[in-house]
Design a protein around this motif. Structure first.
Motif, short mmCIF file in Angstrom:
data_model
loop_
_atom_site.label_atom_id
_atom_site.label_comp_id
_atom_site.label_asym_id
_atom_site.label_seq_id
_atom_site.Cartn_x
_atom_site.Cartn_y
_atom_site.Cartn_z
N GLU A 79 0.83 -1.21 0.00
CA GLU A 79 0.00 0.00 0.00
C GLU A 79 0.87 1.26 0.00
N TRP A 80 1.92 1.25 0.80
CA TRP A 80 2.82 2.41 0.85
C TRP A 80 3.49 2.63 -0.51
N ALA A 81 4.00 1.57 -1.11
CA ALA A 81 4.69 1.69 -2.40
C ALA A 81 3.74 2.21 -3.47
N THR A 82 2.52 1.73 -3.47
CA THR A 82 1.54 2.20 -4.45
C THR A 82 1.24 3.68 -4.25
N SER A 83 1.19 4.12 -3.01
CA SER A 83 0.89 5.53 -2.74
C SER A 83 2.06 6.45 -3.11
N GLN A 84 3.26 5.90 -3.19
CA GLN A 84 4.43 6.72 -3.51
C GLN A 84 4.63 6.93 -5.01
N LEU A 85 4.03 6.08 -5.82
CA LEU A 85 4.22 6.20 -7.27
C LEU A 85 3.77 7.56 -7.81
N PRO A 86 2.57 8.05 -7.50
CA PRO A 86 2.20 9.37 -8.02
C PRO A 86 3.03 10.49 -7.42
N ARG A 87 3.43 10.33 -6.18
CA ARG A 87 4.25 11.36 -5.53
C ARG A 87 5.58 11.51 -6.25
N ILE A 88 6.19 10.41 -6.62
CA ILE A 88 7.47 10.45 -7.33
C ILE A 88 7.27 11.06 -8.72
N LEU A 89 6.18 10.68 -9.40
CA LEU A 89 5.92 11.24 -10.72
C LEU A 89 5.74 12.75 -10.67
N LEU A 90 5.07 13.23 -9.63
CA LEU A 90 4.90 14.68 -9.49
C LEU A 90 6.25 15.36 -9.22
N GLY A 91 7.09 14.71 -8.45
CA GLY A 91 8.43 15.25 -8.21
C GLY A 91 9.26 15.30 -9.48
N ILE A 92 9.16 14.26 -10.28
CA ILE A 92 9.87 14.23 -11.57
C ILE A 92 9.35 15.36 -12.46
N GLY A 93 8.04 15.55 -12.47
CA GLY A 93 7.47 16.63 -13.25
C GLY A 93 7.96 17.99 -12.77
N VAL A 95 10.85 18.68 -11.36
CA VAL A 95 12.24 18.85 -11.79
C VAL A 95 12.30 19.15 -13.29
N LEU A 96 11.51 18.44 -14.06
CA LEU A 96 11.48 18.69 -15.51
C LEU A 96 10.99 20.10 -15.81
N GLY A 97 10.02 20.57 -15.05
CA GLY A 97 9.55 21.94 -15.22
C GLY A 97 10.64 22.95 -14.89
N ALA A 98 11.42 22.67 -13.85
CA ALA A 98 12.53 23.56 -13.49
C ALA A 98 13.60 23.58 -14.58
N LEU A 99 13.71 22.50 -15.32
CA LEU A 99 14.66 22.42 -16.43
C LEU A 99 14.05 22.98 -17.73
N THR A 100 12.89 23.57 -17.62
CA THR A 100 12.11 24.12 -18.75
C THR A 100 11.79 23.07 -19.80
N ALA A 106 4.54 17.86 -18.21
CA ALA A 106 3.12 17.57 -18.37
C ALA A 106 2.89 16.07 -18.50
N ASP A 107 3.79 15.38 -19.21
CA ASP A 107 3.68 13.93 -19.35
C ASP A 107 3.82 13.24 -17.99
N ALA A 108 4.79 13.65 -17.21
CA ALA A 108 4.99 13.04 -15.90
C ALA A 108 3.78 13.29 -14.99
N TYR A 109 3.27 14.53 -15.01
CA TYR A 109 2.09 14.85 -14.21
C TYR A 109 0.89 14.02 -14.65
N SER A 110 0.71 13.89 -15.95
CA SER A 110 -0.46 13.15 -16.45
C SER A 110 -0.36 11.66 -16.13
N ALA A 148 -2.15 21.15 -16.53
CA ALA A 148 -2.56 22.36 -17.24
C ALA A 148 -1.48 23.44 -17.19
N GLU A 149 -0.88 23.64 -16.01
CA GLU A 149 0.18 24.64 -15.89
C GLU A 149 1.38 24.31 -16.77
N ALA A 150 1.75 23.03 -16.81
CA ALA A 150 2.90 22.63 -17.63
C ALA A 150 2.60 22.83 -19.11
#
Length: 160
Positions: A79-93, A95-100, A106-110, A148-150
């Motif tokens: 359950e914990w691992a499953t809950s962390q998957l979207p959190r990591i994807l949002l973090g990746i998004g 970082v990618l946004g910070a790299l312009t 947007a792909d990572a967020y979606s 949407a923001e991305a």
């Protein structure tokens, strides 16, 4: 005295030789200002963070997917691992946004949205609204807003 003076001159020549750059790359590297060096190090840190986050994502994704195909045995921390998957994807998004790299962000967020929807559907529908339900609904809305923001941050008139 002349001998001491000669020894001193030879010592200065050795120091001068040691201070000369070994090649052109080193010479150019030394010409960088401290601000440029700091900026380069920061970019390296951001790329390293992105690489580590992608590695964490792949490890957890493999763990969650492999444990789902096993027999009916319970997998620790599923359950914990499953809950962390979207959190990591949002973090990746982020970082990618910070790299312009907004399209990649947007792909990572979606990619996080189906996990947020599954967590929301996992709650019992028959129960009254509680804070956990509201939290999961908020997280789903936030993921949609980040997409949407991305997309809006992408350059106009350019195919991304």
């Amino acid at each position: 005295e002349e001998r001491k003076k000669e020894d001193k001159d030879e010592g200065n020549n050795e120091q001068a030789t040691k201070e000369e750059p070994q090649n052109e790359l080193e010479d150019n590297h030394n010409k960088e200002s401290p601000e440029e060096k700091e900026e380069d190090e920061e970019k390296d840190d951001v790329h390293l963070a992105l690489e580590l986050m992608e590695t964490a994502w792949s490890i957890l994704d493999k763990y969650v997917n492999d444990s789902g195909t096993s027999s009916n045995e319970t997998i620790p921390c599923q359950e914990w691992a499953t809950s962390q998957l979207p959190r990591i994807l949002l973090g990746i998004g982020d970082v990618l946004g910070a790299l312009t790299r907004h399209a990649d962000a947007a792909d990572a967020y979606s990619r996080a949205i189906p996990f947020r929807e599954a967590a929301l559907q996992g709650l019992d529908k028959g129960k009254d609204l509680n804070t956990d339900h509201l939290k999961k609904r908020r997280q789903l809305v936030e993921a949609n807003v980040l997409v949407a923001e991305a997309i809006l941050a992408c350059p106009e008139n350019k195919d991304v």
